[in-house]
Each structure stands twice: as structure tokens, then as C-alpha cells.
Write a protein that holds these residues in place. Structure first.
Motif, PDB file in Angstrom:
ATOM      1  N   UNK A   1       0.826  -1.347  -0.133  1.00  0.00           N
ATOM      2  CA  UNK A   1      -0.091   0.078   0.001  1.00  0.00           C
ATOM      3  C   UNK A   1       0.838   1.191  -0.040  1.00  0.00           C
ATOM      4  N   UNK A   2       2.032   1.043   0.060  1.00  0.00           N
ATOM      5  CA  UNK A   2       2.992   2.293   0.169  1.00  0.00           C
ATOM      6  C   UNK A   2       2.883   3.129  -1.129  1.00  0.00           C
ATOM      7  N   UNK A   3       3.101   4.508  -0.882  1.00  0.00           N
ATOM      8  CA  UNK A   3       3.134   5.448  -1.965  1.00  0.00           C
ATOM      9  C   UNK A   3       3.968   5.044  -2.822  1.00  0.00           C
ATOM     10  N   UNK A   4       5.317   4.662  -2.543  1.00  0.00           N
ATOM     11  CA  UNK A   4       6.374   4.296  -3.221  1.00  0.00           C
ATOM     12  C   UNK A   4       5.872   3.336  -4.499  1.00  0.00           C
ATOM     13  N   UNK A   5       5.083   2.313  -4.007  1.00  0.00           N
ATOM     14  CA  UNK A   5       4.574   1.207  -4.770  1.00  0.00           C
ATOM     15  C   UNK A   5       3.689   1.670  -5.682  1.00  0.00           C
TER      16      UNK A   5
ATOM     17  N   UNK B   1      -7.005  -4.875   1.277  1.00  0.00           N
ATOM     18  CA  UNK B   1      -8.255  -5.577   0.583  1.00  0.00           C
ATOM     19  C   UNK B   1      -9.140  -4.329   0.093  1.00  0.00           C
TER      20      UNK B   1
ATOM     21  N   UNK C   1      -9.296  15.867  -3.332  1.00  0.00           N
ATOM     22  CA  UNK C   1      -8.572  16.471  -2.231  1.00  0.00           C
ATOM     23  C   UNK C   1      -7.148  16.086  -2.277  1.00  0.00           C
ATOM     24  N   UNK C   2      -6.752  15.127  -2.945  1.00  0.00           N
ATOM     25  CA  UNK C   2      -5.478  14.742  -2.803  1.00  0.00           C
ATOM     26  C   UNK C   2      -5.153  13.769  -1.560  1.00  0.00           C
ATOM     27  N   UNK C   3      -6.054  13.512  -0.913  1.00  0.00           N
ATOM     28  CA  UNK C   3      -6.026  12.450   0.450  1.00  0.00           C
ATOM     29  C   UNK C   3      -5.758  11.298  -0.137  1.00  0.00           C
ATOM     30  N   UNK C   4      -4.296  10.592   0.411  1.00  0.00           N
ATOM     31  CA  UNK C   4      -4.553   9.200   0.303  1.00  0.00           C
ATOM     32  C   UNK C   4      -4.374   8.292   1.431  1.00  0.00           C
ATOM     33  N   UNK C   5      -5.511   8.897   2.249  1.00  0.00           N
ATOM     34  CA  UNK C   5      -5.591   8.155   3.495  1.00  0.00           C
ATOM     35  C   UNK C   5      -7.075   8.256   3.817  1.00  0.00           C
TER      36      UNK C   5
ATOM     37  N   UNK D   1      -9.762   9.952   6.310  1.00  0.00           N
ATOM     38  CA  UNK D   1      -9.897  11.179   7.231  1.00  0.00           C
ATOM     39  C   UNK D   1     -10.932  10.544   8.061  1.00  0.00           C
TER      40      UNK D   1
ATOM     41  N   UNK E   1       1.413   2.079   7.676  1.00  0.00           N
ATOM     42  CA  UNK E   1       1.843   3.553   7.158  1.00  0.00           C
ATOM     43  C   UNK E   1       2.738   3.872   8.175  1.00  0.00           C
TER      44      UNK E   1
ATOM     45  N   UNK F   1       6.102   1.899   7.642  1.00  0.00           N
ATOM     46  CA  UNK F   1       6.655   2.188   6.358  1.00  0.00           C
ATOM     47  C   UNK F   1       7.332   3.657   6.555  1.00  0.00           C
TER      48      UNK F   1
ATOM     49  N   UNK G   1      12.120   7.506   3.663  1.00  0.00           N
ATOM     50  CA  UNK G   1      12.088   7.824   2.329  1.00  0.00           C
ATOM     51  C   UNK G   1      11.982   9.605   1.950  1.00  0.00           C
TER      52      UNK G   1
ATOM     53  N   UNK H   1     -11.860  21.984   5.842  1.00  0.00           N
ATOM     54  CA  UNK H   1     -12.328  21.716   6.991  1.00  0.00           C
ATOM     55  C   UNK H   1     -13.180  22.826   7.806  1.00  0.00           C
TER      56      UNK H   1
ATOM     57  N   UNK I   1       0.286  16.694   4.393  1.00  0.00           N
ATOM     58  CA  UNK I   1      -1.199  16.729   4.350  1.00  0.00           C
ATOM     59  C   UNK I   1      -1.853  15.955   5.430  1.00  0.00           C
ATOM     60  N   UNK I   2      -1.395  14.591   5.210  1.00  0.00           N
ATOM     61  CA  UNK I   2      -1.900  13.772   6.436  1.00  0.00           C
ATOM     62  C   UNK I   2      -1.731  14.121   7.815  1.00  0.00           C
TER      63      UNK I   2
ATOM     64  N   UNK J   1      -3.740  17.235   8.465  1.00  0.00           N
ATOM     65  CA  UNK J   1      -5.244  16.552   8.458  1.00  0.00           C
ATOM     66  C   UNK J   1      -5.403  15.840   9.990  1.00  0.00           C
TER      67      UNK J   1
ATOM     68  N   UNK K   1      -8.128  17.318  12.605  1.00  0.00           N
ATOM     69  CA  UNK K   1      -9.254  16.149  12.943  1.00  0.00           C
ATOM     70  C   UNK K   1      -9.241  15.899  14.438  1.00  0.00           C
TER      71      UNK K   1
END
Lengths: 224, 456
Positions: free
Chosen positions: A82-86, A102, A180-184, A186, B292, B295, B301, B321, B350-351, B354, B358
Motif C-alpha cells: 500500500x506504500x506510496x512508492x509502490x 483489501x 482532495x489528494x488525500x491518500x488516506x 480521514x 503506514x 513504512x 524515504x 475543514x 497533508x496527512x 489533517x 481532526x
């Protein structure tokens, strides 16, 4: 629509294949990278669903080989990594989208549909139209009929994405990534809140509703 | 593993040292040997030559007869260290007492009976040379060189004994040193083996002499300390994971069991299944967050680092928000100065932001004001603050809230993985951002101090 699934894990392959068959697609399956490359090499499929880690030849190598030999069939990567690099290396190798295991089937189906629609969307459009809703990408204006609607920048991007995928189900995750470019994930109702604001401006003052909630999947912008 | 002194590095060094030490000692002794004996030999030869010259003078002034007389006279001188011979052209001795016939002009050493002492000095050794006289006569003068020979033998004996002792001592010292070093290394090995066998509490012995072994042991002990702390942390995290995942899994199981026993309408079923999926998603989210964190922690990295417009990022987050806060009954405001850039990974930053926003929204009661600020950066780098006027975090808890799965008592009922702030901490560390928690009187203020951008 013919889809080739290149996946060595029987369970995942079966789950994806059955679901997509029910949704009306024709499905072929390959159990390893070499077989997948052989089947996909003539470009006879509309979409490839490729697992990153495959026996004999891994998913990245398969897609690189295909792109190298001029096959441009859209590729959706599936992975447990799931890493961003992958994610980046997958997209760099020529993948078009990326889904981490999943995943829910609704998510997969929405992305498959978006990928199959992609070539048409590639045409440069300056004005998007759905029913009487009109979004001008150059003037950055939105109107329904002759009634102008004023949107915040983020709401504009949200509506633009929904209109570009009009008639398709877009998931919450797709919206988070694309708008939003949110890769997680919220912990607050970011998507729900903004959809609700958008509805207040785009749907509420008018007769017909355009933004629909698709239970258990996401949202869909369509007429009636 | 047997302790073998001969296979140690220190023994090899000692052997090498013994070799070179022996070599230089030998050279030194040989030098002394040759210098002393050579000097003595030279003196001897010179005295023989002087006597020859003297006798030649007698011959020159008085002729053969005078010489013959002089030789006979000198030969009969008792206690003289010189021996003489005058040989006629036929090879017969006509005067003197040297018993040998094969005399010549070159320097020669002759061994045998000395006539003069009459057996008292049986093994006398003569060294000397002759000079040719006109008419085929040979005048030969020699000296007793036995003392010289004895000295030579003794010196040779002394030199070889000294060499033998030197080498033996050096080798012995090598073995001893090797054994000493091996003993300490072996003690370290034993400790290392028992640590490998699982006893992480063991430490290497430090003698307190501050030598290189002590310094090595101290370094290793510090390393072991760190490893033990990490292991402890890992154990803690693992048991927390187990505990944190058991609860939602138990709920899920409970719900599914309940469902099986009841007759439900399709809609009720769908609701129940949706709830079950929601609970599964929560568990998956916890795993995702853990992965995460792992990682980011392991990867370090920085390759994905680019110039990030922090001002724009904060403005976007404020826009995103503000309505979310409003829906929750909070108020979010931002005071952001434009054009502040930092080096970093945009998605991770960003995370991080956020999660902080939050966190402030979710753990405070309705009506709380949450403020984001990015003032004009000072020399020390950009400073982002996220503050609220909620209940705050007690001082003694502040350093704990970044721990994995740590939750304040007050927030136990709020849904969440207990990992959000851990993620903030690892992302901050990756970006060299210093996090400080302060009392906002009332509420909590989180300061994110970015490093000066020249350095980052």
C-alpha cells in the motif's frame, strides 16, 4: 467489454471475476505473469486487472513489456503493497489506476468503469453539461438553466469530477484521492460534508435532483 | 569453541613482533661482534707487520747473518707473544721456532703444537704472515691468536643465546597477550551468545580501565540498551494491537451471532451487514495506519521530497475543514501568511496536518474554536500552530499522546484507532519537524517547528 484478470491468488481472482461477470463483463483469467502477457499481447482486451506480485513474471514487468510492445490497454493494478512508492512505481510502469487490497467490490467496479470510459474523457472539453447543469472550465462558472451558481474552489473541483464521471458511481475514496489528494482515510466526514454543501447549492433550489447517493458504494451524478 | 592462543590476532602480532625484534637484535649483535673482533684482528695484524718491518730493517742494514742472529735471539726471548721463522730458498728453517713448513706471504692461521711452550700450550693457534727476501728467503712472523678465537667463540655463543632468549620471550609474551585478549573476547562472546539465546538483560562486563575493550563494551551495551527498549516497545505495541483489534472483532462477532438468531426484514439485514462492513473497515484502517507508520519509520524515504507550498496547503485544508467543523458545531479559522515553502512529501504533510486538525475537532466539545496559524517565518524556519480552546491535555499526559494506541481517558469512547498522533509524530520526524505541545489556556496548542529551509 472484455477484461483480463492476471492474478495468482484463486480467492481474489474468483471474487473479482464473479463480481465483474455479474456486472456484465466478459472475463478471462491468467494465473501468472507470463500467461497474462501472452493473452494480453494482441491487445484484444478492453481492460487488464493486474496483481503486482505474480509468479514467473511480476505485474510491473508484464505491464512494462506490454507498453514496450505498443499495447495500450488500460491497466488497473491490484496490490497488497500500500506504500506510496509502490503506487508511484505502478503508475510509472504504465498502470492507469491502483487499488490496494483489501478493497470493496464497489470500489473496484467504480474504478473499472472509470477506466473503460477514459478514452472518451480524454477529449478536451471546456464546458461540461449534465441535464440543465453547466460547468465552464475556462470561465470557472457553474449554472443551472439560466441560474448562476457560486461555488467554493473545492466544491467546483468536486462538481467537475462528478460531471466528468456523470452516470458512473464514484466512491468516497476516489473523491478523496482525486478532489482532495488525500491518500488516506480521514476520520471526519469530509466528503459527506462537501457533498451536502454542493447539494444545497446545485440541487436544493431546483426541481430535479442530480447528485444521488448510491448505498454502500458512493455517489452518482445523473439525470433523475 | 576452544580458546586457542596461537590463533589469536594478538599472538600473530606478537610473533611478527618477535620476528622483527629478533632480526634487529641479531643485526645489532653481529655489528658488535664484527666491530670488536675486527678491531682486535686489525691490531694483531698491525703488530705482526710492525715486527716484520723491524726485522726487515735488520736485514737491510746487517744482511742475512744479522737477521738470522736477530731471529734466533727474539725466538729465545721467554714470554714473547711473537713466533718467528726464517726459511732458506730450499724451504728449510734456519732460524725461529714455528714448526710449520707451508708458510707464505699471505695472512694465515696455523693450528698445532707450539714448540716453544713444549706442550704446555698444545692447541696454540698462530696467526701471521711472511715477507720474501732477496735470494728466495722467507721471513715469517706470527702471534698467538688463541685468545681472539676464544673471544670469537664466546661472542658467538652469547649472540645466539641472546637471540634465543629474545625470541622465546617475545613469543611467550605474544602467547600471554593473545591469551589475555582471547579471554576477554571470549567473555564477550559468551555474553553475546546468551543474549542471542534470548536474555536481553545481559550486558558486557566493563573493567573500568577505559581501555579499548571497555570502550567497545560500553558501545555494545548502549546498543543493547536501545535494542531492549525497542523490543520492549515492540512487545507493547504488539500487545496493544492484539488488544485493540480484539475489541472490534468481538463486537463484530457478537453482532453476527445476534443476527443469525433473529428473523429480519431485508432492510434490517442490509443495515446489519453495512454495520458489520463498517466495523471491518475500522479494523482494516487500524492495520493501514500501523503499516503506514512502519513504512514511514523504516523507509526514511526523502526521495519523494519536493518544494511544498505550505501556505497553499494550509489554505486548502482550512477551506476543506471549515464546513466540516461547522457541521460538528465547531469553528475553524486560519491565519496563514502567503508564500511559505518547505521541503517535504506533500501527501505526508497533508496527512500530518489533517490528523492534527481532526484531532482538535474530534476530541473537543461542540462550540470549540480551532485555529490554524502560519506566521511569517523567522530565521529558524516555518512554524505551524494548530490550537483549540477545548479541555486540553494534562501536562503529565502530553508526551504520551504520541504513543501508539495511547488514548486519553476522556477520549476512550470516541471512535478512532489511537494511531493518528503516532502517525503525526513519525511524519514530523521524517521532516525534522519538532512538535511541542503547549497549554493554550484553555485548550491545547500544537507547535510544528520546521527546520530552517537552507538545511532541509
Amino acid at each position: 467489454m472484455k477484461i483480463l484478470i492476471i492474478e495468482d491468488d484463486e480467492k481474489t481472482a474468483g471474487y473479482v471475476a464473479n463480481g465483474l461477470r455479474e456486472a456484465g463483463y466478459t472475463i478471462d483469467r491468467a494465473g501468472d505473469g507470463k500467461e497474462g502477457l501472452y493473452l494480453a499481447a494482441d491487445g484484444g482486451y478492453d481492460l487488464l486487472v493486474v496483481d503486482r506480485m505474480l509468479p514467473v513474471m511480476d505485474g510491473l514487468a508484464v505491464v512494462r513489456a506490454l507498453r514496450g510492445s505498443g499495447v495500450h490497454t488500460p491497466v488497473l493494478f491490484l496490490t497488497a503493497l500500500s506504500g506510496i512508492d509502490e503506487r508511484v512505481s505502478g503508475l510509472d510502469a504504465g498502470g492507469d489506476d491502483y487499488l490496494t487490497k483489501p478493497f470493496s467490490f464497489a470500489e473496484l467496479e467504480a474504478r473499472v468503469r472509470a477506466l473503460l470510459r477514459r478514452p472518451a474523457a480524454a477529449v478536451q472539453q471546456t464546458v461540461l453539461r449534465v441535464a440543465d447543469l453547466e460547468l465552464d472550465l475556462v470561465k470557472r462558472t457553474v449554472a443551472r438553466g439560466d441560474q448562476p451558481i457560486s461555488l467554493q474552489p473545492r466544491e467546483f473541483r468536486l462538481l467537475e469530477y462528478l460531471m466528468r464521471h456523470a452516470g458512473e458511481v464514484v466512491t468516497r475514496t476516489m473523491l478523496l484521492e482525486q478532489v482532495w489528494d488525500f491518500h488516506f482515510d480521514p476520520q471526519t466526514n469530509v466528503v459527506e460534508t462537501h457533498i451536502s454543501r454542493l447539494r444545497t447549492k446545485v440541487d436544493k433550489p431546483f426541481q430535479s435532483t442530480l447528485i444521488h447517493t448510491v448505498r454502500g458504494a458512493g455517489y452518482c451524478l445523473r439525470e433523475a | 569453541m576452544r580458546l586457542n592462543a596461537f590463533r589469536t590476532t594478538s599472538f600473530r602480532l606478537a610473533a611478527l613482533y618477535a620476528f622483527f625484534f629478533g632480526l634487529s637484535t641479531t643485526a645489532l649483535l653481529l655489528l658488535v661482534y664484527w666491530y670488536t673482533l675486527g678491531q682486535m684482528e686489525q691490531d694483531l695484524e698491525r703488530s705482526v707487520s710492525a715486527r716484520l718491518t723491524q726485522l726487515h730493517g735488520v736485514y737491510d742494514s746487517g744482511g742475512l747473518e744479522a737477521l738470522k742472529k736477530s731471529v734466533t735471539q727474539e725466538s729465545s726471548q721467554p714470554g714473547s707473544r711473537f713466533r718467528y721463522a726464517l726459511i732458506d730458498p730450499r724451504g728449510l728453517r734456519v732460524a725461529g721456532q714455528v714448526p710449520y713448513s707451508d708458510l707464505g706471504e699471505e695472512w694465515q692461521e696455523l693450528e698445532g703444537e707450539d714448540e716453544e711452550s713444549g706442550g704446555e700450550n698444545e692447541d696454540a693457534i698462530l696467526g701471521g704472515h711472511g715477507v720474501r727476501l732477496p735470494g728466495g728467503w722467507l721471513l715469517w712472523v706470527g702471534r698467538d691468536v688463541e685468545t681472539l678465537h676464544e673471544l670469537r667463540e664466546r661472542l658467538a655463543g652469547a649472540v645466539s643465546a641472546a637471540m634465543a632468549v629474545t625470541i622465546a620471550l617475545a613469543l611467550g609474551a605474544g602467547v600471554f597477550m593473545g591469551w589475555q585478549v582471547s579471554r576477554r573476547v571470549e567473555a564477550m562472546n559468551r555474553t553475546a551468545r546468551s543474549i542471542m539465546a534470548g536474555d536481553l538483560t545481559r550486558r558486557l562486563a566493563v573493567r573500568g580501565t577505559g581501555d579499548e575493550f571497555d570502550r567497545l563494551a560500553e558501545q555494545f551495551n548502549a546498543m543493547l540498551e536501545r535494542i531492549q527498549a525497542l523490543m520492549e516497545n515492540l512487545r507493547q505495541v504488539s500487545s496493544n494491537i492484539a488488544h485493540d483489534l480484539r475489541t472490534p472483532l468481538a463486537h463484530l462477532r457478537h453482532r453476527l451471532e445476534e443476527l443469525r438468531g433473529r428473523t429480519l426484514t431485508t432492510v434490517q439485514y442490509q443495515d446489519a451487514v453495512d454495520q458489520a462492513i463498517g466495523e471491518t473497515d475500522t479494523i482494516l484502517a487500524t492495520f493501514e495506519a500501523l503499516l503506514r507508520i512502519a513504512q514511514i519509520e523504516s523507509g526514511r524515504r526523502r526521495t519523494a521530497f519536493t518544494r511544498v507550498d505550505l501556505s497553499a496547503l494550509l489554505e486548502e485544508l482550512a477551506e476543506t475543514y471549515a464546513p466540516v467543523a461547522e457541521d460538528m458545531g465547531h469553528k475553524l479559522s486560519a491565519e496563514v501568511s502567503a508564500g511559505v515553502h518547505v521541503q517535504g512529501d506533500r501527501r505526508l504533510l497533508t496527512q500530518m496536518l489533517v490528523n492534527l486538525i481532526e484531532n482538535a475537532l474530534r476530541h473537543t466539545p461542540a462550540g470549540t474554536r480551532v485555529e490554524m496559524r502560519l506566521p511569517e517565518p523567522a530565521q529558524s524556519g516555518a512554524l505551524v500552530t494548530v490550537s483549540d480552546n477545548g479541555p486540553g491535555v494534562p501536562e503529565q499526559e502530553r508526551d504520551k499522546i504520541f504513543r501508539r494506541f495511547y488514548r486519553l481517558d476522556a477520549s476512550r469512547t470516541t471512535p478512532g484507532s489511537g494511531l493518528g498522533l503516532s502517525l503525526v509524530a513519525v511524519i514530523a520526524e521524517l521532516h525534522d519537524v519538532t512538535i511541542t505541545l503547549k497549554d493554550n489556556r484553555p485548550g491545547l496548542r500544537v507547535d510544528l517547528q520546521f527546520p530552517p529551509q537552507g538545511a532541509a
